[in-house]
Write a protein that holds these residues in place. Sequence first.
Motif, PDB file in Angstrom:
ATOM      1  N   GLY A   1      11.525 -10.723  14.167  1.00 46.33           N
ATOM      2  CA  GLY A   1      11.846  -9.904  13.021  1.00 46.33           C
ATOM      3  C   GLY A   1      10.797  -8.830  12.781  1.00 46.33           C
ATOM      4  N   ALA A   2      11.119  -7.965  11.810  1.00 47.80           N
ATOM      5  CA  ALA A   2      10.209  -6.877  11.483  1.00 47.80           C
ATOM      6  C   ALA A   2       8.905  -7.399  10.900  1.00 47.80           C
ATOM      7  CB  ALA A   2      10.886  -5.939  10.491  1.00 47.80           C
ATOM      8  N   VAL A   3       7.793  -6.776  11.290  1.00 51.32           N
ATOM      9  CA  VAL A   3       6.483  -7.182  10.805  1.00 51.32           C
ATOM     10  C   VAL A   3       5.760  -5.968  10.228  1.00 51.32           C
ATOM     11  CG1 VAL A   3       4.243  -8.166  11.389  1.00 51.32           C
ATOM     12  CG2 VAL A   3       6.304  -9.038  12.488  1.00 51.32           C
ATOM     13  N   VAL A   4       5.207  -6.148   9.042  1.00 46.43           N
ATOM     14  CA  VAL A   4       4.411  -5.102   8.392  1.00 46.43           C
ATOM     15  C   VAL A   4       2.991  -5.626   8.235  1.00 46.43           C
ATOM     16  CG1 VAL A   4       4.094  -3.741   6.298  1.00 46.43           C
ATOM     17  CG2 VAL A   4       6.397  -4.137   7.194  1.00 46.43           C
ATOM     18  N   SER A   5       2.050  -4.859   8.763  1.00 46.81           N
ATOM     19  CA  SER A   5       0.643  -5.251   8.698  1.00 46.81           C
ATOM     20  C   SER A   5      -0.076  -4.397   7.670  1.00 46.81           C
ATOM     21  CB  SER A   5       0.000  -5.063  10.079  1.00 46.81           C
ATOM     22  OG  SER A   5      -1.389  -5.273  10.013  1.00 46.81           O
ATOM     23  N   GLN A   6      -0.893  -5.034   6.856  1.00 50.49           N
ATOM     24  CA  GLN A   6      -1.612  -4.315   5.820  1.00 50.49           C
ATOM     25  C   GLN A   6      -3.096  -4.646   5.939  1.00 50.49           C
ATOM     26  OE1 GLN A   6       0.367  -4.647   2.006  1.00 50.49           O
ATOM     27  NE2 GLN A   6      -1.376  -3.751   0.920  1.00 50.49           N
ATOM     28  N   HIS A   7      -3.924  -3.600   5.789  1.00 52.21           N
ATOM     29  CA  HIS A   7      -5.364  -3.802   5.962  1.00 52.21           C
ATOM     30  C   HIS A   7      -6.145  -2.870   5.055  1.00 52.21           C
ATOM     31  CE1 HIS A   7      -9.094  -4.614   8.140  1.00 52.21           C
ATOM     32  NE2 HIS A   7      -9.318  -3.329   8.080  1.00 52.21           N
ATOM     33  N   PRO A   8      -7.221  -3.287   4.398  1.00 51.86           N
ATOM     34  CA  PRO A   8      -7.792  -4.641   4.447  1.00 51.86           C
ATOM     35  C   PRO A   8      -7.039  -5.578   3.497  1.00 51.86           C
ATOM     36  CG  PRO A   8      -9.104  -3.269   3.011  1.00 51.86           C
ATOM     37  CD  PRO A   8      -8.034  -2.377   3.576  1.00 51.86           C
ATOM     38  N   SER A   9      -7.232  -6.854   3.680  1.00 51.54           N
ATOM     39  CA  SER A   9      -6.595  -7.830   2.803  1.00 51.54           C
ATOM     40  C   SER A   9      -7.354  -7.954   1.488  1.00 51.54           C
ATOM     41  CB  SER A   9      -6.504  -9.186   3.497  1.00 51.54           C
ATOM     42  OG  SER A   9      -7.802  -9.641   3.839  1.00 51.54           O
ATOM     43  N   ARG A  10      -8.645  -7.674   1.574  1.00 54.87           N
ATOM     44  CA  ARG A  10      -9.456  -7.802   0.368  1.00 54.87           C
ATOM     45  C   ARG A  10     -10.574  -6.768   0.439  1.00 54.87           C
ATOM     46  NH1 ARG A  10     -10.118 -12.199  -3.145  1.00 54.87           N
ATOM     47  NH2 ARG A  10      -8.700 -13.368  -1.811  1.00 54.87           N
ATOM     48  N   VAL A  11     -10.812  -6.081  -0.655  1.00 56.12           N
ATOM     49  CA  VAL A  11     -11.893  -5.098  -0.679  1.00 56.12           C
ATOM     50  C   VAL A  11     -12.541  -5.068  -2.051  1.00 56.12           C
ATOM     51  CG1 VAL A  11     -10.246  -3.226  -1.166  1.00 56.12           C
ATOM     52  CG2 VAL A  11     -12.499  -2.678  -0.231  1.00 56.12           C
ATOM     53  N   ILE A  12     -13.877  -5.002  -2.028  1.00 58.34           N
ATOM     54  CA  ILE A  12     -14.656  -4.880  -3.251  1.00 58.34           C
ATOM     55  C   ILE A  12     -15.448  -3.591  -3.150  1.00 58.34           C
ATOM     56  CG2 ILE A  12     -16.449  -5.925  -4.685  1.00 58.34           C
ATOM     57  CD1 ILE A  12     -15.661  -8.643  -3.480  1.00 58.34           C
ATOM     58  N   CYS A  13     -15.379  -2.777  -4.173  1.00 63.88           N
ATOM     59  CA  CYS A  13     -16.097  -1.506  -4.116  1.00 63.88           C
ATOM     60  C   CYS A  13     -16.730  -1.200  -5.454  1.00 63.88           C
ATOM     61  CB  CYS A  13     -15.142  -0.381  -3.708  1.00 63.88           C
ATOM     62  SG  CYS A  13     -13.933   0.049  -4.964  1.00 63.88           S
ATOM     63  N   LYS A  14     -17.637  -0.250  -5.419  1.00 70.11           N
ATOM     64  CA  LYS A  14     -18.300   0.176  -6.652  1.00 70.11           C
ATOM     65  C   LYS A  14     -17.471   1.235  -7.351  1.00 70.11           C
ATOM     66  CE  LYS A  14     -23.048  -0.711  -5.135  1.00 70.11           C
ATOM     67  NZ  LYS A  14     -24.390  -0.106  -4.908  1.00 70.11           N
ATOM     68  N   SER A  15     -17.607   1.288  -8.627  1.00 66.27           N
ATOM     69  CA  SER A  15     -16.892   2.282  -9.422  1.00 66.27           C
ATOM     70  C   SER A  15     -17.264   3.687  -8.948  1.00 66.27           C
ATOM     71  CB  SER A  15     -17.261   2.099 -10.898  1.00 66.27           C
ATOM     72  OG  SER A  15     -16.454   2.889 -11.708  1.00 66.27           O
ATOM     73  N   GLY A  16     -16.261   4.539  -8.814  1.00 66.01           N
ATOM     74  CA  GLY A  16     -16.507   5.915  -8.380  1.00 66.01           C
ATOM     75  C   GLY A  16     -16.254   6.170  -6.914  1.00 66.01           C
ATOM     76  N   THR A  17     -16.170   5.115  -6.126  1.00 63.69           N
ATOM     77  CA  THR A  17     -15.903   5.275  -4.699  1.00 63.69           C
ATOM     78  C   THR A  17     -14.404   5.309  -4.448  1.00 63.69           C
ATOM     79  OG1 THR A  17     -15.976   2.889  -4.312  1.00 63.69           O
ATOM     80  CG2 THR A  17     -18.039   4.118  -4.078  1.00 63.69           C
ATOM     81  N   SER A  18     -14.045   5.720  -3.225  1.00 55.26           N
ATOM     82  CA  SER A  18     -12.633   5.757  -2.826  1.00 55.26           C
ATOM     83  C   SER A  18     -12.354   4.677  -1.805  1.00 55.26           C
ATOM     84  CB  SER A  18     -12.283   7.135  -2.247  1.00 55.26           C
ATOM     85  OG  SER A  18     -12.396   8.131  -3.242  1.00 55.26           O
ATOM     86  N   VAL A  19     -11.178   4.141  -1.868  1.00 55.03           N
ATOM     87  CA  VAL A  19     -10.788   3.041  -0.978  1.00 55.03           C
ATOM     88  C   VAL A  19      -9.461   3.380  -0.321  1.00 55.03           C
ATOM     89  CG1 VAL A  19     -10.092   0.615  -0.889  1.00 55.03           C
ATOM     90  CG2 VAL A  19     -11.968   1.335  -2.386  1.00 55.03           C
ATOM     91  N   LYS A  20      -9.397   3.168   1.006  1.00 54.74           N
ATOM     92  CA  LYS A  20      -8.159   3.434   1.737  1.00 54.74           C
ATOM     93  C   LYS A  20      -7.533   2.130   2.196  1.00 54.74           C
ATOM     94  CE  LYS A  20      -7.809   6.858   4.724  1.00 54.74           C
ATOM     95  NZ  LYS A  20      -7.924   7.665   5.970  1.00 54.74           N
ATOM     96  N   ILE A  21      -6.238   2.006   1.983  1.00 53.80           N
ATOM     97  CA  ILE A  21      -5.469   0.838   2.415  1.00 53.80           C
ATOM     98  C   ILE A  21      -4.411   1.314   3.406  1.00 53.80           C
ATOM     99  CG2 ILE A  21      -3.970  -1.060   1.691  1.00 53.80           C
ATOM    100  CD1 ILE A  21      -5.247  -0.771  -1.112  1.00 53.80           C
ATOM    101  N   GLU A  22      -4.323   0.603   4.531  1.00 55.80           N
ATOM    102  CA  GLU A  22      -3.372   0.997   5.581  1.00 55.80           C
ATOM    103  C   GLU A  22      -2.184   0.046   5.619  1.00 55.80           C
ATOM    104  OE1 GLU A  22      -6.311   3.088   8.883  1.00 55.80           O
ATOM    105  OE2 GLU A  22      -5.364   1.160   9.313  1.00 55.80           O
TER     106      GLU A  22
END
Lengths: 121, 109
Positions: A1-22
């Motif tokens: 069946g169809a599979v969707v992968s997502q990364h990262p599963s968990r991320v911790i960042c400081k306020s003001g930074t940018s985070v990318k999720i794929e």
Amino acid sequence: GAVVSQHPSRVICKSGTSVKIECRSLDFQATTMFWYRQFPKKSLMLMATSNEGSKATYEQGVEKDKFLINHASLTLSTLTVTSAHPEDSSFYICSARDFRPGGPSGANVLTFGAGSRLTVL
Amino acid sequence: GIQVEQSPPDLILQEGANSTLRCNFSDSVNNLQWFHQNPWGQLINLFYIPSGTKQNGRLSATTVATERYSLLYISSSQTTDSGVYFCAVEEAAGNKLTFGGGTRVLVKP
């Protein structure tokens, strides 16, 4: 069946930074992907529809400059949370549809990634 | 937009019991899916059922599109059935899934 992968599963960042999720469709091409947000013990709320090769369509109340979506290929969509703040902490989930016109029953099924838990300190 | 309501919001079951979860929606749909969200957040597709009845092991689902509701049946429940069950629908004129509020199920041993 169809599979969707997502990364990262968990991320911790400081306020003001940018985070990318794929979000990747592994065994099919997806012209459209969807990004959802889920707060603790709440339902999933659609943030935006990601369209390959064109601008994303945002739901009412979602800041497009805060949540940048790019769908550069038929298998990859990215969500970038810009200048993150603690209130952006949430569970983000992407989904895609392996849609084949005239295909077998169930070809309209939406498949979800495993989600990305963002914590902004 | 379309409204999706699920009931009950919470359900506590003794292992081995049967249960019925309900999903009401406010407009015509061309897609309805039932999901189980596990404790790690992963959404598992249980049924794609815009109409009719389907069965998969101890689970079955029925959608009566003309009356705008769907039912999910859990028989002989097990502790691994615990989690949140979501119903999601796609409007006939739309291209996106709208989720109900979910039913949180706890199966006790």
